[in-house]
Motif scaffolding. Structure first.
Motif, short mmCIF file in Angstrom:
data_model
loop_
_atom_site.label_atom_id
_atom_site.label_comp_id
_atom_site.label_asym_id
_atom_site.label_seq_id
_atom_site.Cartn_x
_atom_site.Cartn_y
_atom_site.Cartn_z
N PHE A 50 53.07 51.17 33.28
CA PHE A 50 52.08 50.28 32.69
C PHE A 50 50.74 51.01 32.61
N GLU A 51 49.94 50.63 31.61
CA GLU A 51 48.59 51.14 31.55
C GLU A 51 47.65 50.10 30.97
N ALA A 52 46.36 50.22 31.33
CA ALA A 52 45.35 49.30 30.83
C ALA A 52 44.04 50.06 30.74
N THR A 53 43.29 49.82 29.66
CA THR A 53 42.01 50.48 29.44
C THR A 53 40.88 49.46 29.54
N TYR A 54 39.86 49.81 30.30
CA TYR A 54 38.68 48.97 30.51
C TYR A 54 37.77 49.14 29.30
N ASN A 55 37.76 48.15 28.41
CA ASN A 55 36.98 48.20 27.18
C ASN A 55 35.78 47.27 27.32
N LYS A 56 34.63 47.87 27.61
CA LYS A 56 33.44 47.05 27.88
C LYS A 56 32.91 46.39 26.60
N GLU A 57 33.03 47.07 25.47
CA GLU A 57 32.52 46.52 24.21
C GLU A 57 33.30 45.28 23.81
N ALA A 58 34.61 45.34 23.98
CA ALA A 58 35.46 44.21 23.61
C ALA A 58 35.67 43.25 24.79
N THR A 59 35.13 43.59 25.94
CA THR A 59 35.37 42.85 27.20
C THR A 59 36.85 42.54 27.37
N SER A 60 37.65 43.58 27.25
CA SER A 60 39.10 43.40 27.34
C SER A 60 39.71 44.39 28.32
N PHE A 61 40.89 44.04 28.79
CA PHE A 61 41.62 44.88 29.74
C PHE A 61 43.11 44.58 29.56
N HIS A 62 43.62 44.84 28.37
CA HIS A 62 45.00 44.48 28.03
C HIS A 62 45.99 45.39 28.76
N LEU A 63 47.11 44.82 29.16
CA LEU A 63 48.16 45.56 29.85
C LEU A 63 49.24 45.95 28.85
N GLN A 64 49.65 47.22 28.87
CA GLN A 64 50.63 47.69 27.91
C GLN A 64 51.72 48.50 28.59
N LYS A 65 52.88 48.46 27.98
CA LYS A 65 53.98 49.32 28.41
C LYS A 65 54.80 49.67 27.18
N ALA A 66 55.20 50.90 27.07
CA ALA A 66 55.89 51.37 25.87
C ALA A 66 57.34 50.88 25.79
N SER A 67 57.98 50.75 26.96
CA SER A 67 59.40 50.40 26.96
C SER A 67 59.69 49.61 28.25
N VAL A 68 59.87 48.29 28.10
CA VAL A 68 60.04 47.46 29.30
C VAL A 68 61.50 47.48 29.76
N GLN A 69 61.66 47.19 31.04
CA GLN A 69 62.97 47.07 31.65
C GLN A 69 63.13 45.67 32.22
N GLU A 70 64.37 45.29 32.45
CA GLU A 70 64.62 43.96 32.99
C GLU A 70 63.90 43.76 34.32
N SER A 71 63.79 44.83 35.09
CA SER A 71 63.14 44.74 36.39
C SER A 71 61.63 44.51 36.30
N ASP A 72 61.07 44.58 35.11
CA ASP A 72 59.64 44.29 34.92
C ASP A 72 59.37 42.78 34.82
N SER A 73 60.42 41.98 34.76
CA SER A 73 60.24 40.53 34.68
C SER A 73 59.49 40.05 35.92
N ALA A 74 58.34 39.41 35.68
CA ALA A 74 57.45 39.02 36.78
C ALA A 74 56.29 38.23 36.17
N VAL A 75 55.38 37.78 37.02
CA VAL A 75 54.15 37.15 36.55
C VAL A 75 53.01 38.14 36.76
N TYR A 76 52.24 38.38 35.72
CA TYR A 76 51.16 39.36 35.74
C TYR A 76 49.81 38.65 35.67
N TYR A 77 48.91 39.02 36.59
CA TYR A 77 47.59 38.41 36.66
C TYR A 77 46.51 39.46 36.45
N CYS A 78 45.62 39.16 35.53
CA CYS A 78 44.43 39.98 35.33
C CYS A 78 43.33 39.46 36.26
N ALA A 79 42.51 40.36 36.81
CA ALA A 79 41.48 39.93 37.77
C ALA A 79 40.25 40.80 37.64
#
Lengths: 115, 113
Positions: B64-93
Motif C-alpha cells: 500500500f502507498e499514500a501521498t500527503y497532498n497538502k494542496e488537495a488536503t488528501s491522503f488517498h490509500l492505493q494498492k496496485a494489486s489487492v489480495q484476499e488477505s487485504d480484506s479489512a477496515v481501513y481508517y485514515c487519521a
C-alpha cells in the motif's frame, strides 16, 4: 513486548447501571488514550493522559464518564448511569512521547451494550 | 476544527485489481497535520499501516502507498494489486499540534476471489 491489554472484553448492562473498563498500556509508554467507537463509525477521542496528568478531556461527557491513571501506568474508564447511546466499543491506546512519530498501539477493545 | 473524511463506507474489488480508498482532511495547525492509515483485520485490533509526517512525502507498507497532498488536503490509500488477505477496515487519521489524533469513519475493503 506485551501489547495493550483491556478488560473486560464484553459488557452488557441495563440503562442506569455502572461499568468500569481497565487498560494496561505497553510498558514505558507515557501517553494513554481512551477512544469511543460506535458501530460503523471511527474512533472518537474521549480523554488522554501524559503520565498521570489529564492532558485533554474536552470530549469526555463529564457528568457520567470519568477516567483516571493514578500512577501513570494502568488506567480506568468508568461510566456511571449508562445510557443506550453509550453502546460502543471502548478502545485504549498508548504511545511514547519521546521520539514520538504519532503511532498509537491499540488494545482489542471493550465492547459495551446498554439495553 | 480538525477532521478526517472517508466518503466510501465499503469498497469491493476483485483480487489482483487496483484499489484506491479516498481520504481528505481539514486541519488548522501550522506545520501539521501528520497523517496515518490504520487497519483492522478480522478478529484483530487496530494497527498502524503507514504514516507520513511531512507534506509532499509518500508512505508505503505491505504494497500500500499514500501521498500527503497538502494542496488537495488528501491522503488517498492505493494498492496496485489487492489480495484476499487485504480484506479489512481501513481508517485514515491525522495528528494535530495538540497531539490529538482524529479518525475517519473507516472504509470496509472486500476483496472478491
Amino acid at each position: 513486548e506485551a501489547g495493550v491489554t483491556q478488560s473486560p472484553r464484553y459488557a452488557v448492562l441495563q440503562e442506569g447501571q455502572a461499568v468500569s473498563f481497565w487498560c494496561d498500556p505497553i510498558s514505558g509508554h507515557d501517553t494513554l488514550y481512551w477512544y469511543q467507537q460506535p458501530r460503523d463509525q471511527g474512533p472518537q477521542l474521549l480523554v488522554y493522559f501524559r503520565d498521570e496528568a489529564v492532558i485533554d478531556n474536552s470530549q469526555l461527557p463529564s457528568d457520567r464518564f470519568s477516567a483516571v491513571r493514578p500512577k501513570g501506568t494502568n488506567s480506568t474508564l468508568k461510566i456511571q448511569s449508562a445510557k443506550q447511546g453509550d453502546t460502543a466499543t471502548y478502545l485504549c491506546a498508548s504511545s511514547r512521547l519521546g521520539g514520538y512519530t504519532g503511532q498509537l498501539y491499540f488494545g482489542e477493545g471493550s465492547k459495551l451494550t446498554v439495553l | 476544527g480538525d477532521s478526517v473524511t472517508q466518503t466510501e463506507g465499503q469498497v469491493t474489488v476483485s483480487e489482483s485489481k487496483s484499489l484506491i480508498i479516498n481520504c481528505t482532511y481539514s486541519a488548522t495547525s501550522i506545520g501539521y497535520p501528520n497523517l496515518f492509515w490504520y487497519v483492522r483485520y478480522p478478529g484483530e485490533g487496530l494497527q498502524l499501516l503507514l504514516k507520513v509526517i511531512t507534506a509532499g512525502q509518500k508512505g508505503s507498507s505491505r504494497g500500500f502507498e499514500a501521498t500527503y497532498n497538502k494542496e488537495a488536503t488528501s491522503f488517498h490509500l492505493q494498492k496496485a494489486s489487492v489480495q484476499e488477505s487485504d480484506s479489512a477496515v481501513y481508517y485514515c487519521a491525522l495528528r494535530n499540534s495538540n497531539n490529538r489524533i482524529f479518525f475517519g469513519d473507516g472504509t470496509q475493503l472486500v476483496v472478491k476471489p
